[in-house]
Write a protein that holds these residues in place. Structure first.
Motif, PDB file in Angstrom:
ATOM      1  N   ASP A  25       0.838  -1.200   0.000  1.00 39.99           N
ATOM      2  CA  ASP A  25       0.000   0.000   0.000  1.00 39.99           C
ATOM      3  C   ASP A  25       0.876   1.253   0.000  1.00 39.99           C
ATOM      4  OD1 ASP A  25      -2.308   1.547   0.056  1.00 39.99           O
ATOM      5  OD2 ASP A  25      -2.340   1.604   2.243  1.00 39.99           O
ATOM      6  N   ALA A  26       1.295   1.654  -1.185  1.00 42.35           N
ATOM      7  CA  ALA A  26       2.097   2.852  -1.394  1.00 42.35           C
ATOM      8  C   ALA A  26       1.565   3.538  -2.648  1.00 42.35           C
ATOM      9  CB  ALA A  26       3.576   2.497  -1.553  1.00 42.35           C
ATOM     10  N   PRO A  27       1.896   4.818  -2.855  1.00 41.90           N
ATOM     11  CA  PRO A  27       1.369   5.535  -4.037  1.00 41.90           C
ATOM     12  C   PRO A  27       1.619   4.803  -5.346  1.00 41.90           C
ATOM     13  CG  PRO A  27       2.383   7.084  -2.524  1.00 41.90           C
ATOM     14  CD  PRO A  27       2.651   5.713  -1.959  1.00 41.90           C
ATOM     15  N   SER A  28       2.770   4.138  -5.488  1.00 45.36           N
ATOM     16  CA  SER A  28       3.070   3.435  -6.732  1.00 45.36           C
ATOM     17  C   SER A  28       2.498   2.021  -6.762  1.00 45.36           C
ATOM     18  CB  SER A  28       4.584   3.369  -6.949  1.00 45.36           C
ATOM     19  OG  SER A  28       5.207   2.672  -5.875  1.00 45.36           O
ATOM     20  N   SER A  29       1.891   1.575  -5.644  1.00 42.07           N
ATOM     21  CA  SER A  29       1.303   0.236  -5.515  1.00 42.07           C
ATOM     22  C   SER A  29       2.247  -0.853  -5.995  1.00 42.07           C
ATOM     23  CB  SER A  29      -0.022   0.156  -6.296  1.00 42.07           C
ATOM     24  OG  SER A  29      -0.697  -1.048  -5.989  1.00 42.07           O
ATOM     25  N   GLU A  46       9.028  -5.290 -14.401  1.00 44.62           N
ATOM     26  CA  GLU A  46       8.376  -4.067 -14.825  1.00 44.62           C
ATOM     27  C   GLU A  46       8.562  -2.996 -13.755  1.00 44.62           C
ATOM     28  OE1 GLU A  46       4.340  -4.811 -15.940  1.00 44.62           O
ATOM     29  OE2 GLU A  46       4.853  -6.517 -17.232  1.00 44.62           O
ATOM     30  N   GLU A  47       8.189  -1.768 -14.076  1.00 46.79           N
ATOM     31  CA  GLU A  47       8.462  -0.642 -13.187  1.00 46.79           C
ATOM     32  C   GLU A  47       7.855  -0.826 -11.802  1.00 46.79           C
ATOM     33  OE1 GLU A  47       7.991   4.255 -13.152  1.00 46.79           O
ATOM     34  OE2 GLU A  47       7.305   3.061 -14.874  1.00 46.79           O
ATOM     35  N   GLU A  48       6.698  -1.480 -11.712  1.00 45.29           N
ATOM     36  CA  GLU A  48       6.018  -1.644 -10.436  1.00 45.29           C
ATOM     37  C   GLU A  48       6.512  -2.849  -9.634  1.00 45.29           C
ATOM     38  OE1 GLU A  48       1.903  -2.665 -10.940  1.00 45.29           O
ATOM     39  OE2 GLU A  48       2.335  -3.996 -12.622  1.00 45.29           O
ATOM     40  N   ASP A  49       7.324  -3.706 -10.224  1.00 41.76           N
ATOM     41  CA  ASP A  49       7.707  -4.967  -9.597  1.00 41.76           C
ATOM     42  C   ASP A  49       8.809  -4.775  -8.558  1.00 41.76           C
ATOM     43  OD1 ASP A  49       5.882  -6.151 -11.244  1.00 41.76           O
ATOM     44  OD2 ASP A  49       7.359  -7.005 -12.628  1.00 41.76           O
ATOM     45  N   VAL A  50       8.645  -5.444  -7.413  1.00 36.67           N
ATOM     46  CA  VAL A  50       9.652  -5.404  -6.349  1.00 36.67           C
ATOM     47  C   VAL A  50       9.907  -6.811  -5.845  1.00 36.67           C
ATOM     48  CG1 VAL A  50       9.000  -3.065  -5.633  1.00 36.67           C
ATOM     49  CG2 VAL A  50       7.959  -5.047  -4.495  1.00 36.67           C
TER      50      VAL A  50
END
Length: 390
Positions: free
Chosen positions: A268-272, A352-356
């Protein structure tokens, strides 16, 4: 081949493997195989067939467990990269020395951690915390350190807990959401508040769990008090499930969902951010070597970042037992009461950009003078000991 001949071959193969780990280049390796009467195909026996495909002076290491399909947690696989052989040898020796210190547990030993150097230096340090009567350590381990730097620091007044940061408003989950619940929001036990972690998976039966800090349930685990709730602003809390596995050494509690609400691989962060796997021990070492930082989202302190201060750490400060496989990162102000159960993470360099990818759990912060970091168990440790993955 007789039993004695087999033993001699195994010993020679093991010797070759040791030489690979300490920096033998590819050409020398091939020459040694041939001159020793081995077929090049026997590299597979050594587990170094990838080594032959690497550039000279490099070895392959597994840096992460990642999903082939980000939406499928069971598509997990190993990811490798090639690292300098000399750096690999130094970090491996530091891991071994750190493990030796933990096993010996000499008088005055309070913990230790491995700090890999950058790739150019090909060095590693073991940072050791000792009480005032633990300084004989240096003399004890010098003979086995083999070039690994030992940084010894005296720690005093560990029992004196300092006041934490000023209390803040918790981050609640969206009260209107009826889908999977992301991590980084507040969760509650019958006795305290903590932070909900991202979905935790176990291959046995392809099970999924909510997860948070074990200590949020108190020192005594009572079957009548093992429910986990999701507090929501201006509405009643939602019962997420009940604890099915307590892991006190790792300070992790796995909660089986018992309603229509499921855990999510989201933060739960702005970039999800989308969780797509986790780092291994050498994956964390690689992050340190490249000067990368970790992030976290806690229910009380929100989003913070900080550098990694030590990996594969042993922590004996707070209990009558030592915790293994710890990560030290950031500073003591990056965690406050209620943030326990959050995860530290880093962007997936190949996703991808959102992946962590998850580094580990955040369970506590330092409160003694002279040191400042957040500590908690590495995700790889949970996989090694209990089979879980993200």
């Amino acid at each position: 081949m007789s039993e004695s001949q087999t033993e001699r071959v195994v010993q020679r193969l093991a010797t070759l493997r040791d030489r690979v780990e300490t920096g033998m280049d590819r050409r020398e390796f091939v020459r040694t195989l041939v001159s020793g009467g081995f077929a090049v195909g026997m590299a597979q026996w050594l587990g170094v067939d990838d080594f032959l495909a690497a550039d000279d002076g490099e070895v392959p290491v597994v840096t992460a467990l990642v999903r082939d399909d980000p939406a499928d947690p069971w598509s997990i696989r190993e990811r490798t990269r090639h690292v300098p052989a000399e750096w690999y040898a130094a970090v491996t020796k530091a891991f071994e020395l750190n493990e030796l210190l933990a096993r010996v547990a000499f008088t005055g030993y309070l913990g230790s951690a491995v700090i890999p150097g950058d790739y150019e230096s090909s060095t590693a340090t073991v940072s050791v915390g000792v009480s005032s009567d633990g300084h004989s350590l240096v003399d004890m381990v010098t003979d086995v350190a083999e070039g690994i730097d030992i940084d010894t620091e005296t720690i005093i007044d560990v029992e004196e807990i300092q006041e934490g940061p000023e209390s803040r408003e918790p981050r609640f989950a969206d009260a209107t959401s009826d889908g999977p619940v992301p991590s980084g929001v507040a969760c509650e036990t019958p006795t305290s508040m903590a932070t909900l972690g991202p979905a935790l998976y176990h291959p046995d039966g392809q099970r999924q769990f909510f997860v948070t800090a074990d200590h949020a349930f108190g020192e005594r685990h009572d079957s009548t008090d093992d429910a986990l709730f999701l507090p929501r602003q201006d509405t009643d809390p939602l019962e997420l499930g009940t604890v099915v596995h307590y892991h006190p050494l790792e300070d992790v509690a796995a909660v089986e969902p018992n309603s229509w609400v499921e855990p999510a691989s989201r933060i739960d962060a702005p970039s999800s951010p989308r969780v797509c796997g986790q780092f291994t021990r050498f994956g964390l070492a690689d992050l340190v070597a490249r000067g990368e930082e970790l992030e976290k989202v806690g229910a009380l302190s929100g989003h913070t970042t900080g550098r990694i201060q030590g990996i594969d750490a042993v922590t004996c400060f707070t209990d009558d037992f030592c915790r293994r496989g710890q990560i030290r990162w950031g500073g003591e102000m990056d965690l406050t009461d209620g943030d326990s159960g959050s995860v530290s993470y880093h962007s997936d360099p190949q996703g991808e950009e959102e992946d962590v990818l998850v580094a580990g759990f955040n369970n506590a912060r330092t409160w003694w003078p002279g040191q400042s970091y957040v500590w908690g168990v590495g995700a790889y440790r949970l996989t090694e000991k209990h089979g879980y993955h993200f």
